[in-house]
Motif scaffolding. Structure first.
Motif, PDB file in Angstrom:
ATOM      1  N   LEU A  47       0.834  -1.208   0.000  1.00 35.63           N
ATOM      2  CA  LEU A  47       0.000   0.000   0.000  1.00 35.63           C
ATOM      3  C   LEU A  47       0.869   1.258   0.000  1.00 35.63           C
ATOM      4  O   LEU A  47       0.558   2.238  -0.701  1.00 35.63           O
ATOM      5  N   ILE A  48       1.937   1.243   0.778  1.00 33.93           N
ATOM      6  CA  ILE A  48       2.827   2.406   0.805  1.00 33.93           C
ATOM      7  C   ILE A  48       3.512   2.584  -0.546  1.00 33.93           C
ATOM      8  O   ILE A  48       3.674   3.717  -1.032  1.00 33.93           O
ATOM      9  N   THR A  49       3.901   1.485  -1.172  1.00 29.99           N
ATOM     10  CA  THR A  49       4.515   1.567  -2.502  1.00 29.99           C
ATOM     11  C   THR A  49       3.534   2.115  -3.524  1.00 29.99           C
ATOM     12  O   THR A  49       3.888   2.951  -4.371  1.00 29.99           O
ATOM     13  N   LEU A  50       2.281   1.655  -3.474  1.00 30.79           N
ATOM     14  CA  LEU A  50       1.266   2.165  -4.392  1.00 30.79           C
ATOM     15  C   LEU A  50       0.983   3.640  -4.148  1.00 30.79           C
ATOM     16  O   LEU A  50       0.674   4.381  -5.096  1.00 30.79           O
ATOM     17  N   LEU A  51       1.091   4.083  -2.898  1.00 31.15           N
ATOM     18  CA  LEU A  51       0.952   5.514  -2.606  1.00 31.15           C
ATOM     19  C   LEU A  51       2.026   6.316  -3.337  1.00 31.15           C
ATOM     20  O   LEU A  51       1.756   7.420  -3.838  1.00 31.15           O
ATOM     21  N   ASN A  52       3.208   5.762  -3.400  1.00 34.98           N
ATOM     22  CA  ASN A  52       4.287   6.391  -4.164  1.00 34.98           C
ATOM     23  C   ASN A  52       3.869   6.575  -5.628  1.00 34.98           C
ATOM     24  O   ASN A  52       3.997   7.665  -6.198  1.00 34.98           O
ATOM     25  N   GLY A  53       3.367   5.505  -6.258  1.00 32.89           N
ATOM     26  CA  GLY A  53       2.960   5.603  -7.658  1.00 32.89           C
ATOM     27  C   GLY A  53       1.785   6.535  -7.866  1.00 32.89           C
ATOM     28  O   GLY A  53       1.738   7.290  -8.860  1.00 32.89           O
ATOM     29  N   VAL A  54       0.821   6.521  -6.954  1.00 32.11           N
ATOM     30  CA  VAL A  54      -0.335   7.409  -7.071  1.00 32.11           C
ATOM     31  C   VAL A  54       0.093   8.873  -6.950  1.00 32.11           C
ATOM     32  O   VAL A  54      -0.422   9.751  -7.662  1.00 32.11           O
ATOM     33  N   CYS A  55       1.033   9.149  -6.051  1.00 33.26           N
ATOM     34  CA  CYS A  55       1.540  10.520  -5.919  1.00 33.26           C
ATOM     35  C   CYS A  55       2.242  10.974  -7.206  1.00 33.26           C
ATOM     36  O   CYS A  55       2.097  12.127  -7.632  1.00 33.26           O
ATOM     37  N   GLY A  56       2.995  10.075  -7.820  1.00 41.35           N
ATOM     38  CA  GLY A  56       3.624  10.423  -9.090  1.00 41.35           C
ATOM     39  C   GLY A  56       2.603  10.723 -10.164  1.00 41.35           C
ATOM     40  O   GLY A  56       2.750  11.692 -10.939  1.00 41.35           O
ATOM     41  N   PHE A  57       1.534   9.917 -10.233  1.00 40.83           N
ATOM     42  CA  PHE A  57       0.471  10.155 -11.213  1.00 40.83           C
ATOM     43  C   PHE A  57      -0.248  11.473 -10.924  1.00 40.83           C
ATOM     44  O   PHE A  57      -0.575  12.237 -11.846  1.00 40.83           O
ATOM     45  N   ALA A  58      -0.498  11.755  -9.645  1.00 40.80           N
ATOM     46  CA  ALA A  58      -1.148  13.013  -9.277  1.00 40.80           C
ATOM     47  C   ALA A  58      -0.278  14.212  -9.633  1.00 40.80           C
ATOM     48  O   ALA A  58      -0.784  15.256 -10.063  1.00 40.80           O
ATOM     49  N   SER A  59       1.042  14.065  -9.470  1.00 39.29           N
ATOM     50  CA  SER A  59       1.949  15.154  -9.830  1.00 39.29           C
ATOM     51  C   SER A  59       1.891  15.453 -11.325  1.00 39.29           C
ATOM     52  O   SER A  59       1.935  16.621 -11.734  1.00 39.29           O
ATOM     53  N   ILE A  60       1.778  14.405 -12.137  1.00 42.76           N
ATOM     54  CA  ILE A  60       1.658  14.614 -13.583  1.00 42.76           C
ATOM     55  C   ILE A  60       0.377  15.379 -13.910  1.00 42.76           C
ATOM     56  O   ILE A  60       0.377  16.323 -14.720  1.00 42.76           O
ATOM     57  N   GLY A  61      -0.724  14.984 -13.276  1.00 41.13           N
ATOM     58  CA  GLY A  61      -1.984  15.689 -13.519  1.00 41.13           C
ATOM     59  C   GLY A  61      -1.946  17.134 -13.073  1.00 41.13           C
ATOM     60  O   GLY A  61      -2.462  18.026 -13.762  1.00 41.13           O
ATOM     61  N   LEU A  62      -1.330  17.401 -11.920  1.00 46.09           N
ATOM     62  CA  LEU A  62      -1.233  18.778 -11.437  1.00 46.09           C
ATOM     63  C   LEU A  62      -0.339  19.622 -12.338  1.00 46.09           C
ATOM     64  O   LEU A  62      -0.635  20.793 -12.596  1.00 46.09           O
ATOM     65  N   ALA A  63       0.759  19.037 -12.813  1.00 48.79           N
ATOM     66  CA  ALA A  63       1.641  19.777 -13.718  1.00 48.79           C
ATOM     67  C   ALA A  63       0.944  20.095 -15.026  1.00 48.79           C
ATOM     68  O   ALA A  63       1.153  21.165 -15.621  1.00 48.79           O
TER      69      ALA A  63
ATOM     70  N   PHE B 203       2.378  23.861 -10.640  1.00 46.37           N
ATOM     71  CA  PHE B 203       3.725  23.319 -10.520  1.00 46.37           C
ATOM     72  C   PHE B 203       4.175  23.186  -9.069  1.00 46.37           C
ATOM     73  O   PHE B 203       4.883  22.240  -8.717  1.00 46.37           O
ATOM     74  N   THR B 204       3.791  24.126  -8.231  1.00 45.73           N
ATOM     75  CA  THR B 204       4.190  24.065  -6.820  1.00 45.73           C
ATOM     76  C   THR B 204       3.598  22.838  -6.135  1.00 45.73           C
ATOM     77  O   THR B 204       4.314  22.069  -5.472  1.00 45.73           O
ATOM     78  N   LEU B 205       2.301  22.635  -6.309  1.00 51.66           N
ATOM     79  CA  LEU B 205       1.651  21.487  -5.682  1.00 51.66           C
ATOM     80  C   LEU B 205       2.179  20.177  -6.273  1.00 51.66           C
ATOM     81  O   LEU B 205       2.337  19.178  -5.552  1.00 51.66           O
ATOM     82  N   ALA B 206       2.473  20.191  -7.580  1.00 51.27           N
ATOM     83  CA  ALA B 206       3.040  18.990  -8.205  1.00 51.27           C
ATOM     84  C   ALA B 206       4.394  18.644  -7.588  1.00 51.27           C
ATOM     85  O   ALA B 206       4.712  17.457  -7.384  1.00 51.27           O
ATOM     86  N   GLY B 207       5.200  19.655  -7.277  1.00 52.26           N
ATOM     87  CA  GLY B 207       6.492  19.402  -6.645  1.00 52.26           C
ATOM     88  C   GLY B 207       6.357  18.828  -5.250  1.00 52.26           C
ATOM     89  O   GLY B 207       7.061  17.870  -4.891  1.00 52.26           O
ATOM     90  N   TYR B 208       5.432  19.368  -4.453  1.00 53.57           N
ATOM     91  CA  TYR B 208       5.263  18.857  -3.091  1.00 53.57           C
ATOM     92  C   TYR B 208       4.673  17.444  -3.081  1.00 53.57           C
ATOM     93  O   TYR B 208       4.988  16.641  -2.197  1.00 53.57           O
ATOM     94  N   VAL B 209       3.850  17.127  -4.060  1.00 51.79           N
ATOM     95  CA  VAL B 209       3.322  15.764  -4.143  1.00 51.79           C
ATOM     96  C   VAL B 209       4.447  14.784  -4.465  1.00 51.79           C
ATOM     97  O   VAL B 209       4.470  13.651  -3.959  1.00 51.79           O
ATOM     98  N   LEU B 210       5.398  15.207  -5.287  1.00 51.34           N
ATOM     99  CA  LEU B 210       6.559  14.345  -5.553  1.00 51.34           C
ATOM    100  C   LEU B 210       7.404  14.161  -4.297  1.00 51.34           C
ATOM    101  O   LEU B 210       7.981  13.083  -4.090  1.00 51.34           O
ATOM    102  N   LEU B 211       7.505  15.176  -3.467  1.00 52.92           N
ATOM    103  CA  LEU B 211       8.208  15.002  -2.195  1.00 52.92           C
ATOM    104  C   LEU B 211       7.495  13.971  -1.313  1.00 52.92           C
ATOM    105  O   LEU B 211       8.143  13.179  -0.616  1.00 52.92           O
ATOM    106  N   LEU B 212       6.159  13.966  -1.344  1.00 52.00           N
ATOM    107  CA  LEU B 212       5.400  12.952  -0.612  1.00 52.00           C
ATOM    108  C   LEU B 212       5.676  11.556  -1.180  1.00 52.00           C
ATOM    109  O   LEU B 212       5.775  10.579  -0.430  1.00 52.00           O
ATOM    110  N   ALA B 213       5.834  11.472  -2.493  1.00 52.69           N
ATOM    111  CA  ALA B 213       6.176  10.184  -3.110  1.00 52.69           C
ATOM    112  C   ALA B 213       7.546   9.712  -2.640  1.00 52.69           C
ATOM    113  O   ALA B 213       7.761   8.504  -2.444  1.00 52.69           O
TER     114      ALA B 213
END
Length: 318
Positions: free
Chosen positions: A31-47, A52-62
């Protein structure tokens, strides 16, 4: 007879497939690993939407999720090949595709404001950044595949990385984007000329930065594992003070600390490698110089001739 051999081969293959079928997985680390992938996908959508700012912080969460999943699996003694493969697939999304797409969108936004006289340069730069993004993604995928092949489950073998880790490479991109989005607007209010210089420097250096970190990811340059070397286990008291200072600086100047930390980490391995190469070269030259005989002040015509005092007279019988 050939049909019988073919049937036996099919049955043998089916038996092997049944033996390799995955029946159980570890839920929490997955589940934690999938959270990593979901955060990456969310960052792409936000970008894609320009956030861009929120996309960067979501990648930090990943990155935090990527750090925790392996730790949780090792603490619960539930490491598996499935977890390693899933982690690499999610890392390709979060630290391969997402940073490259973030770089593409932020430079494309900048190019929309370029005037017509620079249209040819903008067209060239657009093609160049697509090529850089593809190179970065390819190097990240190669880095992760190589890690899967060469990885050892023993924790003592995780004291360093061969090549720049993909989360650190993504952190370099994210930190520069956060400075561009959060620090530079404050500078524009006081000095617009300095703002224009810094903005152009960050925007137009991003493709070059991605090329450098792409090379570092697939290189054989060693990078330290920060947690295992400086935090985990019994460490000197100075390590605790240093961590407290870093946390305090991060709370006050998080964008600057992130940029200095990630960029410094990426450059540290490269600088150590260059220093070792230069040191080995100087050492080999020193050894070669010391091995050569000192012939200064000696008449080369006398080399090989015995000294006159050691010459022997021929023996004559009485």
């Amino acid at each position: 007879m050939p049909r019988l051999k073919t049937q036996v081969a099919k049955e043998s293959l089916l038996r092997r497939v049944r033996k390799q079928r995955l029946n159980y997985i570890t839920v929490l680390p997955s589940l934690i690993t999938l959270l990593n992938g979901v955060c990456g996908f969310a960052s792409i959508g936000l970008a894609a939407k320009g956030s861009f700012t929120l996309a960067g912080y979501v990648l930090l969460l990943a990155m935090i999720a990527d750090m925790l999943d392996g730790r949780v699996a090792r603490m619960s003694r539930t490491t598996s090949s499935f977890g390693g493969q899933l982690d690499s697939l999610c890392d390709v999304i979060s630290f391969g595709v997402a940073p490259a797409f973030l770089m593409l969108k932020i430079i494309e936004l900048k190019l929309t404001g370029i005037a017509d006289p620079h249209a040819a340069f903008a067209h060239f730069l657009e093609r160049f950044i697509w090529l850089v993004a593809a190179a970065y993604l390819s190097c990240a995928a190669i880095r992760l595949a190589r890690f899967n092949v060469e990885n050892e489950e023993d924790e003592s073998a995780h004291m360093s990385f061969v090549g720049l880790p993909t989360p650190a490479a993504a952190g370099v991109v994210v930190s520069l984007v956060l400075i561009h989005q959060e620090v530079l607007p404050d500078l524009a209010e006081s000095n617009i000329h300095a703002y224009n210089i810094c903005e152009n420097l960050i925007i137009y250096s991003l493709p070059l930065v991605l090329l450098v970190i792409s090379f570092l990811m697939v290189s054989r340059i060693r990078y330290p594992h920060i947690v295992n070397q400086y935090i985990k286990g019994r460490k000197p008291f100075a390590n605790l003070i240093g961590c407290m200072l870093l946390v305090g600086l991060f709370l006050w100047f998080r964008q600057i600390v992130l940029a200095v930390g990630f960029c410094g980490f990426a450059l540290s391995g490269l600088l150590k490698w260059l220093y070792s190469v230069i040191s080995k070269k100087n050492l080999s030259l020193t050894i070669a110089d010391s091995a050569e005989p000192d012939l200064t002040g000696v008449d080369r015509a006398d080399i090989g001739n015995p000294p006159s005092g050691n010459t022997q007279q021929p023996f004559t019988p009485a």
